[in-house]
Design a protein around this motif. Structure first.
Motif, mmCIF file in Angstrom:
data_model
loop_
_atom_site.group_PDB
_atom_site.id
_atom_site.type_symbol
_atom_site.label_atom_id
_atom_site.label_comp_id
_atom_site.label_asym_id
_atom_site.label_seq_id
_atom_site.Cartn_x
_atom_site.Cartn_y
_atom_site.Cartn_z
ATOM 1 N N GLN A 6 -112.155 10.984 16.262
ATOM 2 C CA GLN A 6 -111.240 10.647 15.177
ATOM 3 C C GLN A 6 -110.802 11.793 15.375
ATOM 4 O O GLN A 6 -109.364 11.469 13.867
ATOM 5 N N CYS A 7 -111.292 12.675 14.577
ATOM 6 C CA CYS A 7 -110.644 13.840 14.102
ATOM 7 C C CYS A 7 -111.365 16.103 14.681
ATOM 8 O O CYS A 7 -111.532 15.176 15.129
ATOM 9 N N ARG A 33 -104.592 7.526 2.797
ATOM 10 C CA ARG A 33 -105.477 6.358 2.836
ATOM 11 C C ARG A 33 -106.600 6.052 3.872
ATOM 12 O O ARG A 33 -105.218 5.606 5.008
ATOM 13 N N ASP A 34 -107.902 6.534 4.105
ATOM 14 C CA ASP A 34 -108.798 5.928 5.661
ATOM 15 C C ASP A 34 -109.910 5.038 5.335
ATOM 16 O O ASP A 34 -110.248 5.736 4.785
ATOM 17 N N ARG A 35 -110.095 4.130 6.067
ATOM 18 C CA ARG A 35 -111.092 3.669 5.720
ATOM 19 C C ARG A 35 -112.534 4.640 6.224
ATOM 20 O O ARG A 35 -113.066 4.517 5.590
ATOM 21 N N ARG A 36 -112.601 5.494 7.308
ATOM 22 C CA ARG A 36 -113.236 6.283 7.583
ATOM 23 C C ARG A 36 -113.617 7.583 6.598
ATOM 24 O O ARG A 36 -114.363 7.340 7.112
ATOM 25 N N TRP A 37 -113.324 7.887 5.676
ATOM 26 C CA TRP A 37 -112.992 8.723 4.879
ATOM 27 C C TRP A 37 -113.453 8.388 3.295
ATOM 28 O O TRP A 37 -111.909 7.894 3.757
ATOM 29 N N TRP A 43 -112.433 17.998 0.627
ATOM 30 C CA TRP A 43 -112.753 16.998 2.039
ATOM 31 C C TRP A 43 -110.803 16.118 1.844
ATOM 32 O O TRP A 43 -110.672 15.449 1.039
ATOM 33 N N THR A 45 -107.638 15.604 4.770
ATOM 34 C CA THR A 45 -107.445 15.180 6.065
ATOM 35 C C THR A 45 -105.220 15.420 5.982
ATOM 36 O O THR A 45 -104.580 15.195 5.006
ATOM 37 N N HIS A 47 -102.421 13.620 8.499
ATOM 38 C CA HIS A 47 -102.361 12.420 9.292
ATOM 39 C C HIS A 47 -101.053 12.738 10.344
ATOM 40 O O HIS A 47 -100.555 12.678 9.516
#
Length: 131
Positions: A6-7, A33-37, A43, A45, A47
């Motif tokens: 995933q990352c 925005r990302d449903r995973r986090w 935290w 991210t 992308h």
């Protein structure tokens, strides 16, 4: 195959700040925005245009790696290809990186620490050899 990557997650003292450093280095979108986090102060991210994701996790009492000191290992590092090593050098220093090893000036790479102390390399991209 058990699963899909995933990352890559980097521990650090200030997640959003480090995400912005890497955004300046390799592009991308910070905290899309990302449903995973869930995004919060601990935290962040990044992308990347390639679809990969770097994540940054806040850690209390963070202790950075000390390259090349094996008692405080680097744990991982990123290689970033650049067309002009000198121009890349000036840019990463302006963004807050610290030079750790200049590669002897002739090796085609240099090692830096990001603002949280993680080592990363700028590597000179060489054009393909014609045959």
């Amino acid at each position: 195959m058990i699963g899909a990557l995933q990352c890559v997650v980097l521990d650090c003292p200030e997640p959003v700040s480090l995400a912005r450093f890497y955004q300046a280095l390799v592009g991308g979108t910070v905290n899309r925005r990302d449903r995973r986090w869930a995004l919060n102060d601990e935290w962040a991210t990044l992308h990347l245009p390639s679809g990969q994701v770097l994540a940054f996790q806040g850690v209390d009492d963070y202790r950075p790696p000390r390259w090349p000191d094996g008692t405080h290992p680097q744990q991982f590092h990123l290689d970033v290809g650049v067309a002009d090593l000198d121009a890349g050098h000036q840019q990463v220093l302006a963004y807050g990186a610290k030079l750790l090893d200049d590669g002897g000036g002739t090796r085609g790479w240099r090692i830096y620490a990001d603002p949280a102390g993680h080592p990363f390399c700028l590597v000179l991209e060489r054009p393909p050899q014609s045959t």
